[in-house]
Design a protein around this motif. Structure first.
Motif, mmCIF file in Angstrom:
data_model
loop_
_atom_site.group_PDB
_atom_site.id
_atom_site.type_symbol
_atom_site.label_atom_id
_atom_site.label_comp_id
_atom_site.label_asym_id
_atom_site.label_seq_id
_atom_site.Cartn_x
_atom_site.Cartn_y
_atom_site.Cartn_z
ATOM 1 N N LEU A 71 44.981 45.096 56.650
ATOM 2 C CA LEU A 71 44.506 44.171 55.618
ATOM 3 C C LEU A 71 44.539 44.902 54.277
ATOM 4 C CD1 LEU A 71 43.402 41.235 55.555
ATOM 5 C CD2 LEU A 71 41.125 42.236 55.438
ATOM 6 N N CYS A 127 44.684 46.006 50.443
ATOM 7 C CA CYS A 127 44.225 45.345 49.229
ATOM 8 C C CYS A 127 45.409 45.214 48.278
ATOM 9 C CB CYS A 127 43.112 46.153 48.585
ATOM 10 S SG CYS A 127 43.648 47.724 47.978
ATOM 11 N N LEU A 135 38.489 45.417 39.400
ATOM 12 C CA LEU A 135 39.271 44.840 40.506
ATOM 13 C C LEU A 135 38.397 44.578 41.731
ATOM 14 C CD1 LEU A 135 42.668 46.733 40.542
ATOM 15 C CD2 LEU A 135 42.251 44.303 40.180
ATOM 16 N N ALA A 136 37.399 45.412 41.922
ATOM 17 C CA ALA A 136 36.533 45.232 43.084
ATOM 18 C C ALA A 136 35.608 44.031 42.924
ATOM 19 C CB ALA A 136 35.711 46.500 43.310
ATOM 20 N N GLY A 137 35.587 43.459 41.720
ATOM 21 C CA GLY A 137 34.735 42.295 41.489
ATOM 22 C C GLY A 137 33.296 42.686 41.212
ATOM 23 N N GLU A 150 27.445 45.317 38.864
ATOM 24 C CA GLU A 150 27.618 43.917 39.230
ATOM 25 C C GLU A 150 26.495 43.042 38.687
ATOM 26 O OE1 GLU A 150 27.049 46.475 41.090
ATOM 27 O OE2 GLU A 150 25.879 46.064 42.892
ATOM 28 N N LYS A 151 25.300 43.637 38.482
ATOM 29 C CA LYS A 151 24.194 42.859 37.930
ATOM 30 C C LYS A 151 24.156 42.951 36.415
ATOM 31 C CE LYS A 151 20.302 42.669 40.265
ATOM 32 N NZ LYS A 151 19.087 42.968 41.040
ATOM 33 N N GLN A 172 22.950 45.482 34.730
ATOM 34 C CA GLN A 172 21.631 46.030 34.398
ATOM 35 C C GLN A 172 21.717 47.550 34.367
ATOM 36 O OE1 GLN A 172 17.958 44.090 35.889
ATOM 37 N NE2 GLN A 172 17.781 45.860 37.196
ATOM 38 N N MET A 203 19.771 44.482 30.018
ATOM 39 C CA MET A 203 20.939 43.790 30.546
ATOM 40 C C MET A 203 22.095 44.182 29.623
ATOM 41 S SD MET A 203 19.257 42.455 32.962
ATOM 42 C CE MET A 203 20.549 41.552 33.794
ATOM 43 N N GLU A 210 37.413 46.893 49.571
ATOM 44 C CA GLU A 210 37.291 46.362 48.219
ATOM 45 C C GLU A 210 37.695 44.900 48.245
ATOM 46 O OE1 GLU A 210 38.315 48.950 44.788
ATOM 47 O OE2 GLU A 210 39.999 47.593 44.686
ATOM 48 N N ARG A 211 36.865 44.033 47.724
ATOM 49 C CA ARG A 211 37.102 42.582 47.765
ATOM 50 C C ARG A 211 37.497 42.128 49.172
ATOM 51 N NH1 ARG A 211 37.283 39.250 42.895
ATOM 52 N NH2 ARG A 211 37.487 40.639 41.136
ATOM 53 N N GLY A 212 36.861 42.700 50.154
ATOM 54 C CA GLY A 212 37.094 42.261 51.524
ATOM 55 C C GLY A 212 38.363 42.790 52.145
ATOM 56 N N ILE A 236 31.961 38.490 47.450
ATOM 57 C CA ILE A 236 32.820 39.651 47.187
ATOM 58 C C ILE A 236 32.217 40.828 47.949
ATOM 59 C CG2 ILE A 236 33.686 41.222 45.418
ATOM 60 C CD1 ILE A 236 33.278 38.856 43.417
ATOM 61 N N THR A 255 32.287 44.785 49.107
ATOM 62 C CA THR A 255 32.778 46.164 49.045
ATOM 63 C C THR A 255 31.946 46.973 50.039
ATOM 64 O OG1 THR A 255 31.266 46.676 47.247
ATOM 65 C CG2 THR A 255 33.488 46.083 46.620
ATOM 66 N N ASP A 307 28.174 46.078 50.371
ATOM 67 C CA ASP A 307 27.600 45.500 49.156
ATOM 68 C C ASP A 307 28.151 44.095 49.030
ATOM 69 O OD1 ASP A 307 26.150 47.519 47.258
ATOM 70 O OD2 ASP A 307 27.775 48.619 48.215
ATOM 71 N N VAL A 341 28.352 40.637 46.754
ATOM 72 C CA VAL A 341 28.173 40.091 45.409
ATOM 73 C C VAL A 341 28.531 38.613 45.456
ATOM 74 C CG1 VAL A 341 28.923 40.191 42.997
ATOM 75 C CG2 VAL A 341 28.773 42.301 44.346
ATOM 76 N N ARG A 373 28.751 35.167 43.069
ATOM 77 C CA ARG A 373 28.761 34.706 41.671
ATOM 78 C C ARG A 373 28.722 33.191 41.595
ATOM 79 N NH1 ARG A 373 30.014 38.855 38.311
ATOM 80 N NH2 ARG A 373 31.161 40.593 39.216
ATOM 81 N N ASP A 389 28.211 32.799 35.333
ATOM 82 C CA ASP A 389 27.747 34.104 34.877
ATOM 83 C C ASP A 389 26.576 34.634 35.705
ATOM 84 O OD1 ASP A 389 29.609 34.503 32.957
ATOM 85 O OD2 ASP A 389 28.394 33.712 31.310
ATOM 86 N N VAL A 438 24.750 36.150 38.873
ATOM 87 C CA VAL A 438 25.192 37.074 39.923
ATOM 88 C C VAL A 438 24.024 37.398 40.854
ATOM 89 C CG1 VAL A 438 26.247 39.321 40.407
ATOM 90 C CG2 VAL A 438 26.760 38.168 38.278
ATOM 91 N N THR A 461 23.224 39.964 44.169
ATOM 92 C CA THR A 461 23.809 41.068 44.941
ATOM 93 C C THR A 461 22.778 41.628 45.911
ATOM 94 O OG1 THR A 461 23.107 42.953 43.601
ATOM 95 C CG2 THR A 461 25.033 41.768 42.846
ATOM 96 N N PHE A 476 19.305 36.177 45.469
ATOM 97 C CA PHE A 476 19.111 36.803 44.155
ATOM 98 C C PHE A 476 19.794 36.038 43.026
ATOM 99 C CE2 PHE A 476 17.319 40.496 46.260
ATOM 100 C CZ PHE A 476 16.317 40.814 45.357
ATOM 101 N N PHE A 478 15.986 45.360 42.737
ATOM 102 C CA PHE A 478 15.986 44.184 43.614
ATOM 103 C C PHE A 478 14.535 43.764 43.826
ATOM 104 C CE2 PHE A 478 19.687 46.729 44.792
ATOM 105 C CZ PHE A 478 20.702 45.806 44.696
ATOM 106 N N VAL A 509 13.693 38.477 40.303
ATOM 107 C CA VAL A 509 13.464 38.893 38.913
ATOM 108 C C VAL A 509 14.580 39.824 38.449
ATOM 109 C CG1 VAL A 509 10.974 38.738 39.261
ATOM 110 C CG2 VAL A 509 12.102 40.969 39.463
ATOM 111 N N LYS A 510 14.725 39.928 37.136
ATOM 112 C CA LYS A 510 15.647 40.908 36.560
ATOM 113 C C LYS A 510 15.006 41.515 35.328
ATOM 114 C CE LYS A 510 18.182 37.426 33.878
ATOM 115 N NZ LYS A 510 19.486 36.797 33.622
#
Lengths: 470, 439
Positions: free
Chosen positions: A90, A92, A260-262, A386-387, A389, A417, B38-40, B143, B145, B177, B179, B181, B184, B186, B188, B217, B381, B394-395
């Motif tokens: 599989l 990438c 690329l990893a999103g 990804e967040k 933050q 943020m 990465e991305r599955g 997504i 990883t 991990d 993610v 979406r 905007d 997100v 995780t 989240f 988290f 919360v963030k």
């Protein structure tokens, strides 16, 4: 070494690899650890490693061994091809590389004074002077002092199937001083360091005032510092904290492999305004002997200057050969590996915010703040890309009250943020310092980085303080 | 390993012949496989193997270290001579007493599993793809990883006082991990599984679990600052025991760099807190009969009903303090093993239901300034608790205080917990914590 890495590439091609590279390296390192008046630990190490990376049928495999012989290389190539076969199940969409112009070159950092030519006894004497100065400054309140020194000399040879053959020799030297002080039950500590791609001259040129005495002064000032308040405040960053923020909050998000990893919040935003127009962010790897610099990355791409954000607009990312291929842009020299035993990843080098033109100083930034925080000494930071933050830990700071720097505060972290913070930068000073050498961790690899910039002001950040606001 | 033991013994003798008063040598070899997702999809598969040798020589307490690649007799002897020369140059340390002396102990069970040693890269591919499939069963657009890793290592430590200790271990682990979406917005989360033996390794459903929490989240809110209870979930509570254990290192205490210096015998936490460092848990990730210096490990009551009972020693700190070596040496440092908390009498659900105004930490860590315990931490988290209910994520939120105050304010530890090899991870609550929010 040259023959060996070339042989690996030829053989990989013969066995059907669409691309392969091989890196062989040897390093020697020495260290002195001085603590509480004694050079108590002296060390010396040697290492060698061969790393073989192949791309076949759209999939990547990598293998590494310390057996840098023909037999070792054969075993590593077999293993790398077997790894690629497993990835084929599989693969990438990273499995191609950007066009590569073959590079044949030999480059070397030539130190003025090779640290291998300096005896351990002499190194011990130099370090003692730093410790003595620190103790004299701190006096009776000093309870622990450390001076640590290390140097590393590396010779690496890289070849790839596109004809690149590079020999790179580097020397890095690190000098650090730390002190713990205690008064009336309150304990504080501070560290300072100097690090560069230089030889022993770095130690000879460093004065106690800029290293160990500075650490003592910071620790002493923290003994009188108040606990920081908790809440939201305007925050002014010193150049060191600006560098930490730039590296953590924006730099990692602009590494194309994370995009690329999103897991980057700036995915799909190239050409968009993502921050204040005062903000221009650069990652520049060809800056002489600065700690984060290099002449070629670990894939043989020449080092260069990468504009990440220009006047608030996202202009580009940091790329390796593979990410550049995916984005259809030229590779820009950010494929770095910790050593020959590691696969290259997209990494930063020297990352900074460009200073403003004209004459804008710290005073101009705090004048109209009624109540805020001046974050002065950066400790460490991290980002959740990804967040979007980020967190910066700051060892020392000052409250800003009525437009003036007020009481010192200690041990505080600020959180924001990323995209909000970029938009909320409302002042950038004209001063500049790029002097925050450190090791950045990613994917299990540590990489020398440097960061910095001017003083900047962010309208509002969360401060994780320990007291209610007074 | 007989060949490796012979190399280590020769190198140790060489160090002594070259002037070392005492010395120890470690020679080892290992192999690791890793696979990154990465991305599955599979980003890369890596194999690494190697062997190593390191020598520590001691002259009047001064230490010389030298290391070399490969388990090669000549390279090991060269390293031994270098270490002895450096030790002679290092400044004497009158506090040094002795390296460990030989004491026989039975090895802890379950640290090596031939089935783990024989895992192939295809096995790791299977694990990762199953994680991805499991994640997508919850949310097709997730997504993913992460990766899967396994390895084996064997090594021998020999010292000039007659210690000869063999180690052999395996590990397998996988992490994810997730993610999710929505424009905007997100959400995780992450999860992991790790083990020394196949019986303890069960990554089934890992992807689904991480993705379910990640979806939860979405829609994170900023909250206003205030004082509230913090409820540390199983993926956050472990950091509290780890921080206590790190600060209880005798090396840090003797150097006056620990917020626990001078506090042995004193109350440092609420009487709900009892922590035991147990190196003998079969199949534990940090288990072993001997420490990194070849000294026999001991089971240590670190905190008993809130009272700090012990410091962790290695051979140097024990000699310096004139106390028994607890067997927590790392050859130059001190390290805890499996830090196990005593469980409470209410379930995690009951503790949350009993919290009127709070913040639940789904994952994270409380890492204080080690010299004074000052604490300033981002909630990576977190979920708001209102009137006994988990309400929304919360963030842009932090908490601060002093770690010792936080320990004294622990008012509940759950009876149920997450268990990992060598880990017991309950839910615990701390009252009255200062929370800073961006709202």
């Amino acid at each position: 070494m040259k023959d060996l890495v070339r042989w690996v590439c030829d053989e990989a091609k013969r066995r059907g690899a669409a691309f392969a590279d091989a890196r062989a390296g040897e390093s020697t390192a020495s260290g002195v650890f001085l603590q509480d008046g004694r050079s108590e630990r002296l060390s010396q190490s040697t290492s060698r490693r061969l790393g073989v990376r192949v791309m076949k049928e759209g999939a990547w495999g990598f293998a590494t061994t310390e057996d840098v012989t023909r037999a070792g290389a054969e075993a590593a190539l077999d293993a790398a091809l077997a790894m690629a076969r497993a990835s084929e199940k599989l693969p990438c969409d990273l499995a191609d590389i950007a066009p590569v112009d073959p590079v044949i070159d030999t480059v070397a950092i030539e130190p003025q004074e090779d640290p291998r030519s300096v005896s351990a006894a002499e190194k011990m004497r130099s370090l003692q002077a730093f410790e003595r100065a620190m103790l004299e400054r701190a006096g009776d309140v000093a309870v622990n002092t450390i001076v640590n020194y290390s140097d590393t000399s590396v010779a690496e040879t890289l070849a790839n199937t596109r004809g690149t053959l590079l020999e790179v020799r580097t020397v890095r030297t690190w000098l650090g001083a730390g002190i713990t002080v205690q008064r009336e039950g309150l304990r504080q500590r501070a560290f300072e360091r100097r690090a560069a791609q230089r030889g022993y001259e770095l130690v000879r040129e460093t004065t106690p005032e800029e290293l160990s005495i500075r650490a003592a002064d910071v620790a002493l000032s923290l003994l009188g510092a108040a606990l920081p308040p908790s809440g939201k405040f305007p925050v002014v960053f010193s150049p060191g904290v600006t560098g930490l923020f730039t590296h953590e909050a924006i730099g990692h998000n602009a590494e194309a492999d994370l995009v690329l990893a999103g897991t980057s919040i700036i995915e799909g935003k190239i050409g968009e305004k993502i921050g204040s127009e005062l903000v221009t962010i650069i990652d520049e790897s060809d800056l002489g002997t600065t700690w984060g610099s290099y002449q070629y990355d670990s894939e043989g791409t020449p080092a260069q200057r990468r504009v990440i954000i220009e006047n608030g607009v996202l202009r580009g990312l940091m790329h390796s050969l593979t990410t550049a291929s995916h984005f259809g842009v030229p590779a820009n020299g950010s494929g770095r590996a910790q050593d020959c035993g590691c696969r290259p990843q997209v990494r930063m080098s020297n990352t900074y915010i460009q200073p403003a033109e004209g004459n804008i100083q710290l005073e101009d930034m705090i004048r109209d703040i009624d109540l805020g925080l001046y974050a002065k000494g950066g400790h460490s930071g991290y980002v959740m890309c990804e967040k979007g933050q980020f967190t910066c830990h700051v060892g020392e700071g000052r409250m800003i009250r009525n437009g003036q720097l007020a009481e010192p505060v200690r041990d505080v972290a600020v959180n924001g943020m990323t995209l909000e913070a970029l938009h909320n930068i409302d002042r950038v000073a004209s001063d500049f310092s790029l002097d925050w050498p450190g090791m950045c961790g990613k994917g299990g690899q540590g990489m020398p980085n440097n960061c910095g910039g001017p003083h900047i002001r962010i309208k509002e950040l969360v401060v994780g303080g320990q007291t209610e606001l007074r | 390993m007989a060949d490796v033991e012979a190399i280590a013994k020769q190198a140790c003798a060489e160090a002594v012949a070259a002037g070392a008063e005492s010395a120890d040598v470690v020679v080892g070899r290992g192999k690791n496989l890793s696979l990154d997702i990465e991305r599955g999809r599979i980003k890369s598969s890596d194999a690494s193997w190697g062997s190593w040798c390191s020598v520590r020589a001691v002259v009047k307490g001064g230490i010389g270290w030298a290391s070399a690649p490969g388990a090669d007799a000549e390279a090991a002897r060269t390293a031994a001579r270098q270490a002895a020369e450096l030790a002679a140059l290092a400044e004497p340390d009158p506090a040094f007493v002795s390296l460990p002396r030989p004491e026989e102990r039975p090895e802890v069970e379950g640290l090596y599993d031939e089935r783990v040693a024989e895992l192939t890269i295809d096995d790791l591919v299977g694990m990762c793809l199953s994680n991805v499939e499991s994640a997508r069963s919850v949310e097709p657009s997730v997504i993913v990883t992460g990766g899967a890793y396994c390895g084996r290592s064997e090594s021998v430590l020999v010292n000039s006082l007659g210690v000869c200790v063999h180690w052999r271990s395996t590990y397998v682990s996988t992490s994810i991990d997730a993610v999710v979406r929505r424009g905007d917005d997100v959400g995780t989360f992450y999860d992991y599984d790790s083990a020394r033996v196949m019986e303890d390794f069960d990554p089934n459903g890992l992807g689904a679990r991480a993705t379910q929490v990640a979806v939860g989240f979405l829609g994170a809110r900023k909250i206003p600052s205030g004082t509230m209870a913090l409820v540390f979930g199983p993926l956050a509570s472990g950091s509290i025991g780890q921080a206590i254990a790190s600060a209880a290192s005798a090396e840090e205490v003797q150097r006056n760099r620990s917020f626990l210096a001078g506090k042995r015998g004193e109350r440092i936490a609420s009487d709900l807190v009892t922590l035991v460092d147990d190196p003998f848990i079969p199949r534990g990730m940090s288990s072993g009969a001997y420490d990194g210096e070849g000294a026999p490990r001991t089971k240590l009551t670190l905190v008993e009903r809130g009272i700090l009972k012990a410091y962790y020693h290695n051979s140097y700190t024990a000699g310096k303090a004139g106390e028994p070596n607890t067997g927590h040496g790392t050859r130059g440092g001190v390290s805890p093993t499996n830090v196990i908390p005593e469980l409470g009498d209410r379930t995690a659900a009951e503790i949350i239901a009993d919290t009127a105004n709070g913040l639940y930490l789904n994952a994270g860590w409380a890492s204080p300034n080690m010299v004074n315990g000052d604490l300033s931490v981002t909630v990576d988290f977190g979920t708001r608790i209102e009137d006994g209910q988990l309400t929304y994520p919360v963030k842009n939120t932090m908490f601060g205080g002093n770690f010792l105050d936080l320990l004294r304010n622990i008012d509940a530890i759950s009876s149920d917990c997450r268990r990992e090899p060598g880990q017991v991870l309950p839910t615990l609550r701390v009252r009255d914590v200062l929370v800073a929010g961006g709202g």
